[in-house]
Motif scaffolding. Structure first.
Motif, short mmCIF file in Angstrom:
data_model
loop_
_atom_site.label_atom_id
_atom_site.label_comp_id
_atom_site.label_asym_id
_atom_site.label_seq_id
_atom_site.Cartn_x
_atom_site.Cartn_y
_atom_site.Cartn_z
N ALA A 1 3.32 -5.31 -21.16
CA ALA A 1 3.83 -4.37 -20.20
C ALA A 1 4.36 -5.16 -19.07
CB ALA A 1 2.89 -3.29 -19.86
N LYS A 2 5.42 -4.28 -18.39
CA LYS A 2 6.22 -4.96 -17.30
C LYS A 2 5.33 -4.27 -15.93
CE LYS A 2 9.83 -7.59 -18.47
NZ LYS A 2 9.68 -7.36 -19.79
N ILE A 3 5.42 -4.87 -15.15
CA ILE A 3 4.77 -4.47 -13.66
C ILE A 3 5.81 -3.67 -12.97
CG2 ILE A 3 3.71 -4.89 -11.40
CD1 ILE A 3 2.22 -7.42 -12.59
N LEU A 4 5.66 -2.39 -12.83
CA LEU A 4 6.59 -1.65 -12.20
C LEU A 4 6.52 -1.49 -10.76
CD1 LEU A 4 7.00 1.32 -14.89
CD2 LEU A 4 8.39 -0.78 -14.61
N ARG A 5 5.26 -1.34 -10.15
CA ARG A 5 4.96 -1.21 -8.96
C ARG A 5 3.51 -1.39 -8.54
NH1 ARG A 5 6.61 3.63 -10.76
NH2 ARG A 5 4.84 5.10 -10.97
N ILE A 6 3.31 -1.70 -7.39
CA ILE A 6 1.86 -1.92 -7.04
C ILE A 6 1.53 -0.92 -5.79
CG2 ILE A 6 0.11 -3.55 -6.36
CD1 ILE A 6 1.33 -5.73 -7.91
N HIS A 7 0.76 -0.15 -6.01
CA HIS A 7 0.17 0.56 -5.04
C HIS A 7 -1.18 -0.15 -3.99
CE1 HIS A 7 2.65 3.79 -6.21
NE2 HIS A 7 1.88 4.11 -7.31
N SER A 8 -0.55 -0.70 -3.14
CA SER A 8 -1.84 -1.74 -2.69
C SER A 8 -2.82 -1.02 -1.59
CB SER A 8 -0.86 -3.16 -1.79
OG SER A 8 -0.18 -2.41 -1.04
N ALA A 9 -2.65 0.19 -1.39
CA ALA A 9 -3.55 0.60 -0.35
C ALA A 9 -5.08 0.58 -0.65
CB ALA A 9 -3.43 2.28 -0.24
N ARG A 10 -5.61 0.61 -1.76
CA ARG A 10 -7.08 0.46 -2.15
C ARG A 10 -7.35 -0.82 -2.04
NH1 ARG A 10 -10.88 2.43 -7.17
NH2 ARG A 10 -12.81 1.51 -6.08
N ILE A 11 -6.52 -2.03 -2.29
CA ILE A 11 -7.00 -3.54 -2.07
C ILE A 11 -7.01 -3.80 -0.69
CG2 ILE A 11 -6.31 -5.77 -2.30
CD1 ILE A 11 -5.11 -5.12 -4.96
N ARG A 12 -5.81 -3.23 0.01
CA ARG A 12 -5.92 -3.34 1.74
C ARG A 12 -7.02 -2.66 2.28
NH1 ARG A 12 -0.84 -5.62 2.91
NH2 ARG A 12 0.74 -4.66 1.18
N SER A 13 -7.54 -1.68 1.95
CA SER A 13 -8.83 -0.98 2.56
C SER A 13 -10.04 -1.79 2.22
CB SER A 13 -8.83 0.45 2.46
OG SER A 13 -9.32 0.94 1.05
N HIS A 14 -10.21 -2.15 1.03
CA HIS A 14 -11.35 -3.07 0.94
C HIS A 14 -11.16 -4.33 1.85
CE1 HIS A 14 -12.99 -0.32 -2.24
NE2 HIS A 14 -12.11 -0.49 -2.81
N LEU A 15 -9.89 -4.76 1.75
CA LEU A 15 -10.02 -6.10 2.44
C LEU A 15 -10.33 -5.92 4.08
CD1 LEU A 15 -6.73 -7.72 1.15
CD2 LEU A 15 -8.92 -8.76 0.92
N ALA A 16 -10.17 -4.88 4.25
CA ALA A 16 -10.02 -4.28 5.97
C ALA A 16 -11.56 -4.15 6.30
CB ALA A 16 -9.40 -2.95 6.27
N GLU A 17 -12.50 -3.96 4.89
CA GLU A 17 -13.82 -3.54 5.31
C GLU A 17 -14.54 -4.98 5.21
OE1 GLU A 17 -13.79 0.39 2.36
OE2 GLU A 17 -14.57 -1.26 1.76
N GLY A 18 -13.74 -6.23 5.14
CA GLY A 18 -14.31 -7.47 4.91
C GLY A 18 -14.94 -7.93 3.71
N LYS A 19 -14.43 -7.10 2.71
CA LYS A 19 -14.69 -7.60 1.23
C LYS A 19 -13.68 -8.61 0.39
CE LYS A 19 -17.27 -3.30 -0.66
NZ LYS A 19 -17.10 -2.29 0.50
N VAL A 20 -14.38 -9.22 -0.27
CA VAL A 20 -13.51 -10.11 -1.26
C VAL A 20 -13.22 -9.30 -2.48
CG1 VAL A 20 -13.67 -12.08 -2.77
CG2 VAL A 20 -14.76 -12.35 -0.68
N VAL A 21 -11.91 -9.02 -2.63
CA VAL A 21 -11.41 -8.19 -3.48
C VAL A 21 -11.13 -9.01 -4.87
CG1 VAL A 21 -9.75 -6.37 -4.29
CG2 VAL A 21 -10.34 -6.57 -1.92
N ILE A 22 -11.87 -8.52 -6.06
CA ILE A 22 -11.78 -9.03 -7.41
C ILE A 22 -11.03 -8.29 -8.37
CG2 ILE A 22 -12.98 -10.43 -9.07
CD1 ILE A 22 -15.39 -10.61 -6.94
N VAL A 23 -10.03 -8.74 -8.64
CA VAL A 23 -8.90 -7.89 -9.60
C VAL A 23 -8.88 -8.47 -11.03
CG1 VAL A 23 -6.79 -6.99 -9.81
CG2 VAL A 23 -7.61 -7.26 -7.72
N ALA A 24 -9.17 -7.71 -12.03
CA ALA A 24 -8.79 -7.92 -13.33
C ALA A 24 -7.51 -8.41 -13.55
CB ALA A 24 -9.34 -6.78 -14.34
N GLY A 25 -7.48 -9.53 -14.27
CA GLY A 25 -5.83 -10.01 -14.52
C GLY A 25 -5.59 -9.60 -15.77
N PHE A 26 -4.11 -9.72 -16.00
CA PHE A 26 -3.67 -9.59 -17.27
C PHE A 26 -3.51 -7.94 -17.53
CE2 PHE A 26 -5.23 -9.66 -22.13
CZ PHE A 26 -3.92 -9.75 -22.47
#
Ligand code: ASP
Ligand code: MG
Length: 413
Positions: free
Chosen positions: A111-136
């Protein structure tokens, strides 16, 4: 303090001890105050094992189901890393590709990446968390799970770095960076400190496995600087970035690829449009083809022979596509040969200096290595040679181009 996207490959998280080691590395960065998004691949050979199981129960597993299966590999490693970080007192959250907002096409398994909705990652970062994302992996707009093609965690990391505007992307792997040749073959191989996106893309497409081609393309398009380095050492690795033309060298590296199959189609009608029909079917099946040669076949029957090279990974698809074409008599016979290897000389200066081609052929000739097919681009010259001579060829070419820059041509040969 920087904002860094890191990616740890499968060998870096192959067992619990290594997962712990990765957690300690993440902790080091975190203690320095960096903001971190950490992309992780499946543990060790997990993806291969999952694929193997699917093919044990089905000769052509439905691709949507394959993606459901394969995506579980990364779900194990991200959750384990997050649990391990918790044990070290670090606040983190693991997310699947879909939860991380990675929306893809529905071309399952690639599959091709079409877009990334980054709001959730950003809010976790803002909470001071390390955000771990499943690759691939990602999801379609219909919530179906997809995967991005083998080695796709690199693409996840570079795409996230681009979408989130990270300062740079670090690809942690089991080697110290990108080398002038495979150090297991050439003991004099050197680490390359800086390499241009173009050269890295060429090397990736020729089989250098340290960084997936799509990841390089993403990074170049969005100007993401990528640092390829080892999980197991503090040593600086290789920076992939825009390189000032003043620093460009003619030959950057010698690469090789074993995972190839040469395909020969015999007795192809010598008529306009036939090649287009053959390659259309291959393209529709997403088979990428290299080194296409059309040679004299039977003159009497007005037929030609075609030869080209595909990756071993695509062999099954190629055979499938060709069996349809064989039925409509687009060729008389076919041969698959996997006893070949491609060795390539890569660098920005290759096409501007015609003596380089001469030197390649002279060196291979001197070693008594027969060249079966040749292909060139602006950035490389590749030769298809017998697999059993690959190591000799790589060593000889490295010696010629990368060990003694002062080498003089011996015109007597
Ligand atoms: N686990 C996937 C693979 O083995 C993705 C990756 O490692 O990048 O291809
Ligand atoms: Mg990889």
């Amino acid at each position: 303090m920087s904002f860094i996207v890191q990616k740890y490959g499968g060998s870096s998280v192959a067992d619990l001890e290594r997962v712990r080691h990765v957690a300690f590395r993440v902790k080091q960065y975190w203690e320095l105050g960096h903001q971190l998004v950490v992309v992780v691949s499946a543990m060790g050979k997990t993806t291969d094992q999952l694929l193997h199981m699917a093919f044990e129960v089905h000769p052509r597993p439905p691709e949507r189901e394959l993606d459901m299966l394969l995506a579980t590999g990364e779900q194990i490693s991200v959750s384990l890393l997050s649990i391990t970080l918790d044990a070290l007192g670090i606040d983190s959250i693991s997310l699947t590709g879909g939860q991380a907002g990675i929306i893809t096409s529905d071309f399952y398994t690639r599959a091709k990446i079409l877009r990334i909705h980054s709001a959730r990652i950003r809010s976790h970062l803002a909470e001071g968390k390390v955000v771990i994302v499943a690759g691939f992996q990602g999801k379609t707009s219909n919530e179906d799970i997809t995967t991005l093609g083998r080695g796709g965690s690199d693409a996840t990391a570079c795409a996230l770095a681009a979408a989130l505007g990270a300062d740079f992307c670090e690809i942690f792997t089991d080697v110290n960076g990108v080398f002038t040749a495979d150090p297991r073959i050439v003991s004099q191989a050197r680490k390359i400190h800086r390499i241009s996106y173009d050269e890295m893309a060429e090397m990736a497409s020729l089989g250098a496995r340290v960084l997936q081609l799509r990841a390089v393309d993403f990074s170049q398009k969005y100007g993401v600087r990528v640092h390829v380095r080892s999980t197991f050492s503090e040593e600086e690795g290789t920076w992939v970035e825009e390189v000032d033309t003043m620093e460009e060298v003619k030959v950057r590296a010698i690469t090789h690829s074993r995972d190839l199959v040469k395909v020969v189609l015999l007795g192809v009608p010598n008529e306009p449009g036939v090649a287009a029909r053959i390659f259309k079917v291959l393209a529709e099946n997403m088979v990428s083809v290299d080194m296409i040669i059309q040679s004299e076949g039977s003159e009497a029957q007005n037929q030609k022979d075609f030869a080209f090279v595909v990756s071993k990974e695509d062999e099954r698809k190629t055979r499938g596509a060709l069996s349809d074409l064989g039925r409509v008599l687009l060729f008389q016979g076919q041969k698959f040969d996997d006893s070949v290897t491609r060795v390539s000389v890569v660098g920005v200066g290759i096409m501007s200096d015609s003596s380089i081609a001469h030197r390649i052929f002279r060196i291979l000739g001197k070693c008594g290595i027969n060249i079966d097919m040749i292909s060139t681009s602006n950035l490389r010259i590749s030769c298809l040679i017998p697999a059993e001579r690959m190591e000799d060829a790589v060593r000889a070419l490295h010696g010629e181009f990368l060990e003694d820059e002062e080498v003089t041509l011996n015109e007597d040969f």
